[in-house]
Design a protein around this motif. Structure first.
Motif, PDB file in Angstrom:
ATOM      1  N   PRO A 174       0.773  -1.140   0.128  1.00  0.00           N
ATOM      2  CA  PRO A 174       0.013   0.087   0.095  1.00  0.00           C
ATOM      3  C   PRO A 174       0.720   1.202   0.065  1.00  0.00           C
ATOM      4  O   PRO A 174       1.897   1.189   0.407  1.00  0.00           O
ATOM      5  CB  PRO A 174      -0.750  -0.121   1.367  1.00  0.00           C
ATOM      6  N   GLU A 175       0.428   2.416  -0.653  1.00  0.00           N
ATOM      7  CA  GLU A 175       1.004   3.450  -0.645  1.00  0.00           C
ATOM      8  C   GLU A 175       0.161   4.248   0.670  1.00  0.00           C
ATOM      9  O   GLU A 175      -0.918   4.285   0.750  1.00  0.00           O
ATOM     10  CB  GLU A 175       0.732   4.555  -1.799  1.00  0.00           C
ATOM     11  N   HIS A 203      -9.354   0.363   1.953  1.00  0.00           N
ATOM     12  CA  HIS A 203     -10.626   0.206   1.687  1.00  0.00           C
ATOM     13  C   HIS A 203     -10.889  -1.311   1.477  1.00  0.00           C
ATOM     14  O   HIS A 203      -9.987  -2.169   1.405  1.00  0.00           O
ATOM     15  CB  HIS A 203     -11.277   0.983   0.706  1.00  0.00           C
ATOM     16  N   GLY A 258     -11.638  -2.699  -1.440  1.00  0.00           N
ATOM     17  CA  GLY A 258     -10.777  -3.335  -2.560  1.00  0.00           C
ATOM     18  C   GLY A 258      -9.290  -3.749  -2.120  1.00  0.00           C
ATOM     19  O   GLY A 258      -8.733  -4.705  -2.686  1.00  0.00           O
ATOM     20  N   HIS A 259      -8.687  -3.055  -1.185  1.00  0.00           N
ATOM     21  CA  HIS A 259      -7.503  -3.410  -0.458  1.00  0.00           C
ATOM     22  C   HIS A 259      -7.609  -4.871   0.157  1.00  0.00           C
ATOM     23  O   HIS A 259      -6.755  -5.697   0.300  1.00  0.00           O
ATOM     24  CB  HIS A 259      -7.055  -2.346   0.423  1.00  0.00           C
ATOM     25  N   THR A 290      -3.499  -4.967  -9.711  1.00  0.00           N
ATOM     26  CA  THR A 290      -4.770  -5.192 -10.410  1.00  0.00           C
ATOM     27  C   THR A 290      -4.320  -4.615 -11.817  1.00  0.00           C
ATOM     28  O   THR A 290      -3.340  -4.246 -12.195  1.00  0.00           O
ATOM     29  CB  THR A 290      -5.673  -3.802  -9.562  1.00  0.00           C
ATOM     30  N   LEU A 292     -11.597  -5.009  -7.353  1.00  0.00           N
ATOM     31  CA  LEU A 292     -12.939  -5.022  -6.698  1.00  0.00           C
ATOM     32  C   LEU A 292     -13.683  -3.847  -6.959  1.00  0.00           C
ATOM     33  O   LEU A 292     -13.115  -2.733  -6.490  1.00  0.00           O
ATOM     34  CB  LEU A 292     -12.777  -5.655  -5.294  1.00  0.00           C
ATOM     35  N   THR A 320     -14.293   3.501  -4.093  1.00  0.00           N
ATOM     36  CA  THR A 320     -13.304   3.105  -3.230  1.00  0.00           C
ATOM     37  C   THR A 320     -11.970   3.795  -3.883  1.00  0.00           C
ATOM     38  O   THR A 320     -10.873   2.985  -3.621  1.00  0.00           O
ATOM     39  CB  THR A 320     -13.160   1.819  -3.465  1.00  0.00           C
ATOM     40  N   SER A 321     -11.810   4.749  -4.394  1.00  0.00           N
ATOM     41  CA  SER A 321     -10.546   5.586  -4.723  1.00  0.00           C
ATOM     42  C   SER A 321     -10.208   6.271  -3.388  1.00  0.00           C
ATOM     43  O   SER A 321     -10.980   6.762  -3.124  1.00  0.00           O
ATOM     44  CB  SER A 321     -10.594   6.246  -5.965  1.00  0.00           C
ATOM     45  N   LYS A 322      -8.672   6.112  -3.102  1.00  0.00           N
ATOM     46  CA  LYS A 322      -8.335   7.091  -2.065  1.00  0.00           C
ATOM     47  C   LYS A 322      -8.625   8.447  -1.986  1.00  0.00           C
ATOM     48  O   LYS A 322      -8.976   9.040  -1.082  1.00  0.00           O
ATOM     49  CB  LYS A 322      -7.014   6.566  -1.525  1.00  0.00           C
TER      50      LYS A 322
HETATM   51  P1  ATP Z   1      -6.796   3.589  -4.890  1.00  0.00           P
HETATM   52  O1  ATP Z   1      -7.063   3.174  -6.014  1.00  0.00           O
HETATM   53  O2  ATP Z   1      -7.929   3.475  -3.813  1.00  0.00           O
HETATM   54  O3  ATP Z   1      -6.072   4.839  -4.519  1.00  0.00           O
HETATM   55  P2  ATP Z   1      -4.241   2.171  -5.178  1.00  0.00           P
HETATM   56  O4  ATP Z   1      -4.207   1.403  -5.772  1.00  0.00           O
HETATM   57  O5  ATP Z   1      -3.680   3.630  -5.207  1.00  0.00           O
HETATM   58  O6  ATP Z   1      -5.756   2.398  -4.393  1.00  0.00           O
HETATM   59  P3  ATP Z   1      -2.364   1.111  -3.235  1.00  0.00           P
HETATM   60  O7  ATP Z   1      -2.119   1.661  -1.896  1.00  0.00           O
HETATM   61  O8  ATP Z   1      -1.383   1.363  -4.360  1.00  0.00           O
HETATM   62  O9  ATP Z   1      -3.720   1.996  -3.462  1.00  0.00           O
HETATM   63  O10 ATP Z   1      -2.797  -0.319  -3.417  1.00  0.00           O
HETATM   64  C1  ATP Z   1      -2.044  -1.146  -2.636  1.00  0.00           C
HETATM   65  C2  ATP Z   1      -2.513  -2.538  -3.197  1.00  0.00           C
HETATM   66  O11 ATP Z   1      -3.757  -2.917  -3.334  1.00  0.00           O
HETATM   67  C3  ATP Z   1      -2.193  -2.541  -4.820  1.00  0.00           C
HETATM   68  O12 ATP Z   1      -1.690  -3.801  -5.080  1.00  0.00           O
HETATM   69  C4  ATP Z   1      -3.469  -2.229  -5.544  1.00  0.00           C
HETATM   70  O13 ATP Z   1      -3.366  -3.079  -6.699  1.00  0.00           O
HETATM   71  C5  ATP Z   1      -4.344  -3.176  -4.426  1.00  0.00           C
HETATM   72  N1  ATP Z   1      -5.613  -2.388  -4.569  1.00  0.00           N
HETATM   73  C6  ATP Z   1      -6.223  -1.232  -4.761  1.00  0.00           C
HETATM   74  N2  ATP Z   1      -7.479  -0.985  -4.974  1.00  0.00           N
HETATM   75  C7  ATP Z   1      -7.911  -2.237  -4.978  1.00  0.00           C
HETATM   76  C8  ATP Z   1      -9.070  -2.918  -5.371  1.00  0.00           C
HETATM   77  N3  ATP Z   1     -10.292  -2.019  -5.859  1.00  0.00           N
HETATM   78  N4  ATP Z   1      -9.432  -4.120  -5.759  1.00  0.00           N
HETATM   79  C9  ATP Z   1      -8.218  -5.035  -5.610  1.00  0.00           C
HETATM   80  N5  ATP Z   1      -7.006  -4.399  -5.308  1.00  0.00           N
HETATM   81  C10 ATP Z   1      -6.978  -3.340  -4.951  1.00  0.00           C
END
Ligand code: ATP
Ligand code: MG
Length: 565
Positions: free
Chosen positions: A37-38, A44, A46-47, A234, A267, A274-276
């Motif tokens: 994670p960043e 959320h 999805g994570h 993803t 997801l 579910t975007s941060k």
């Molecule tokens: P967001 O799109 O919510 O900002 P992100 O991908 O930027 O999420 P990260 O912290 O980079 O957030 O994600 C950590 C891990 O979680 C990554 O490997 C990412 O692919 C996975 N991930 C993030 N969102 C989802 C999701 N909706 N479904 C499945 N895996 C996810």
């Protein structure tokens, strides 16, 4: 920790199949995965899918999954987010053991790798502006053009890169780019940026760095550093896989240990975002009470709402892992919670919209202790004592003045069963000056203690109740979906904010609960009979004002909106 629903009978998903093949062929002796994670927001749902996948594969193979913070963007990251992420992963039931890493720990090595690329003639410092880089990049149908800085000498590049590091240039003045192929059909390979100047303090490295590596450069080399075997991400990173491989191939030769990136579908759950970035906007603009608002599908929001870790893991197992983008109905998540809660939640009485009932023939001074079951389908969960007295609260909606024939609850002259107590008959309605019903006067049948009539007369309705002098007064919060449309992002002309559901939170300030709920623990979950599943919310409660959250309704009210009782 394994997810509850995976079992030997279920076929392996495509990623687990790849892992199994790699073990069978001897390519790897055990899979090492990572969740990266960043730390720029809370986790959320999805994570949770990614966490269950990565930690699940490790656990199923007696191996390890690393927790790695991908902290390459100091402007948006913080240690608060780091702590919240650790708490959420642990709460979900997973353990990284000693394998906690930060991409920022690799900044020195990453810098050395960049220098190596420059020395190989595979990277150069470019002074085009961000806009110019975009313009030179070309499009899907047109090749890009080469930067005028592309062919400077190794010496010049080494000098410029070290001066970038020393802070001799302003932000945006130049970047380090990989020298790959401006004509590549894959735009990601058209000389991507590897390093940029950012004069921001980093939450871990402080002021040490004035240049920061980009995600694509950092991620593959962090995976290499940690000997990750399967790097699961993803689908939006599919095109980036070529760059992932390019960097690793450019910098190392032993293909055996090269981590492999595999993409799966993210997801998406409807009626939510579910975007941060969007979750942060909801928090910052005050549309929700915080990252852990029980309407948000953040892990912390779901926890506060009353979801169990097991329900979330079950949900992720139900959704499965595939390569096709799809939307999951919010009802699926709610149903997983119901399945879990139905088995384990203690049944209790809570009156959400109280109407006082006086039993005119019940002795004034008497309090009886009646026996109620904690879970009628599961006697092992035991019994509890409910105090009963002359004055009780019932649900306002359990009384109707001009009731139709099929209304099997209270109306003047009709008899109803108070669950675990007595049969009562309504004799009279008391109204205030405005004509609002303020009290019912009823009689009880002393021969029906426990709720059954010795003469066998039929009483169809059974309602819940709470004794007035013993009641625990509480606030109850009911939640609905945060958005009114399935995909709040679908309308490109409008903001997702335009689709917020104004009725997503209802606060009921004067609920009357059975007295035992004064001892509710945050980990307890209850079924308020006929009302849904609830939990105590210590974060929202005051010392004398307990707050309970409704986790879910008893049934899927969205799917069965018009179903009769
Ligand atoms: P967001 O799109 O919510 O900002 P992100 O991908 O930027 O999420 P990260 O912290 O980079 O957030 O994600 C950590 C891990 O979680 C990554 O490997 C990412 O692919 C996975 N991930 C993030 N969102 C989802 C999701 N909706 N479904 C499945 N895996 C996810
Ligand atoms: Mg990301």
């Amino acid at each position: 920790m394994s997810t509850e629903k995976d079992s030997a009978s279920k076929p392996l998903d495509f990623i687990r199949q790849i892992v199994a093949n790699d073990l069978a062929s001897g390519k790897h002796s055990s899979p090492i995965t990572r969740f990266p994670p960043e730390p720029n927001g809370f986790l959320h749902i999805g994570h949770a899918k990614s966490i269950c996948l990565n930690f699940g594969i490790a656990a199923e193979n007696d191996s390890v999954c690393h927790l790695r913070f991908d902290d390459t963007n100091p402007c948006k990251e913080s240690t608060d987010y780091v702590e919240s992420i650790k708490r959420d992963v642990r709460w979900l039931g997973f353990d990284w053991g000693e394998h906690l890493y930060y991409a920022s720990d690799y900044f020195d090595q990453l810098y050395d790798y960049a220098v190596q690329l420059i020395k190989m003639g595979k990277a150069y410092v470019c002074h085009l502006s961000g806009d110019e880089i975009r313009e030179y990049r070309g499009t899907l149908t047109e090749p890009g053009r080469e930067s005028p800085y592309r062919n400077r000498s190794v010496e010049e590049n080494l000098d410029l890169f070290s001066r970038m590091r020393k802070g001799e240039f302003d932000e945006g003045a130049c970047v380090l780019r990989a020298k790959i192929d401006m004509g590549s059909p894959n735009i990601v390979l058209r000389d991507p940026v590897l390093y940029r100047i950012l004069k921001s303090r980093h939450h871990r490295t402080g002021d040490k760095w004035l240049i920061y590596p980009m995600y694509d450069f950092t991620h593959c080399l962090s995976d290499l550093q940690e000997a990750i075997t399967h790097s699961l991400c993803t689908l939006e990173f599919e095109n980036n896989r070529a760059l992932y491989d390019w960097v690793l191939d450019a910098l190392q030769t032993t293909n055996n240990t090269k981590p492999r990136q595999i993409e799966f579908a993210r997801l998406n759950v409807n009626y939510t975002v579910t975007s941060k970035r969007k979750l942060l906007q909801l928090v910052n603009e005050g549309h929700v009470s915080g990252w852990d608002d029980p309407r948000m599908l953040t892990i912390s929001g779901l926890r506060r709402r009353g979801y169990t870790p097991a329900a979330i893991r079950d949900f992720c197992a139900t959704v499965g892992i595939g390569r096709r983008e799809s939307w999951i109905d919010m009802g699926v998540l709610e149903n997983t919670a119901r399945d879990d809660l139905n088995l384990h939640a203690r049944r209790v009485f809570g009156v959400l919209d109280p109407l006082k009932v006086v039993l005119t023939n019940y002795p004034e001074a008497l309090t009886e202790e009646l026996i109620a079951q904690n879970h009628p389908q599961n006697p092992e969960m035991g019994e509890r004592i409910l105090p009963f007295s002359r004055e009780i609260y019932i649900e306002r909606s359990d009384f109707m003045e001009d009731a139709p024939k099929k209304f099997f609850r209270l109306s003047v002259g009709r008899e109803v069963r108070l669950r675990y107590a007595y049969l009562i008959t309504c004799q009279e309605v008391v109204k205030d000056a405005q004509g609002r019903i303020v009290e019912l006067r009823c009689t009880y049948d002393p021969a029906t203690k426990g709720g059954s009539a010795p003469d066998g007369r039929k009483v169809k309705g059974a309602i819940h109740w709470v004794s007035v002098p013993h009641a625990l007064r509480a606030e109850v919060r009911l939640y609905d979906r945060l958005f009114t449309v399935e995909d709040p992002d679908a309308d490109k002309e409008r903001s997702f904010m335009d689709f917020l559901n104004p009725a997503s939170l209802s606060i009921l300030g004067n609920c009357m609960l059975e007295p035992g709920l004064a001892e509710a623990d945050p980990d307890d979950r209850f079924q308020f009979e006929r009302q849904g599943y609830f939990c105590f919310d210590p974060a929202a409660s005051g010392p004398d004002a307990p707050v309970f959250n409704r986790i879910v309704t008893l049934r899927d009210s969205w799917a069965k909106l018009n179903e009769a009782e």
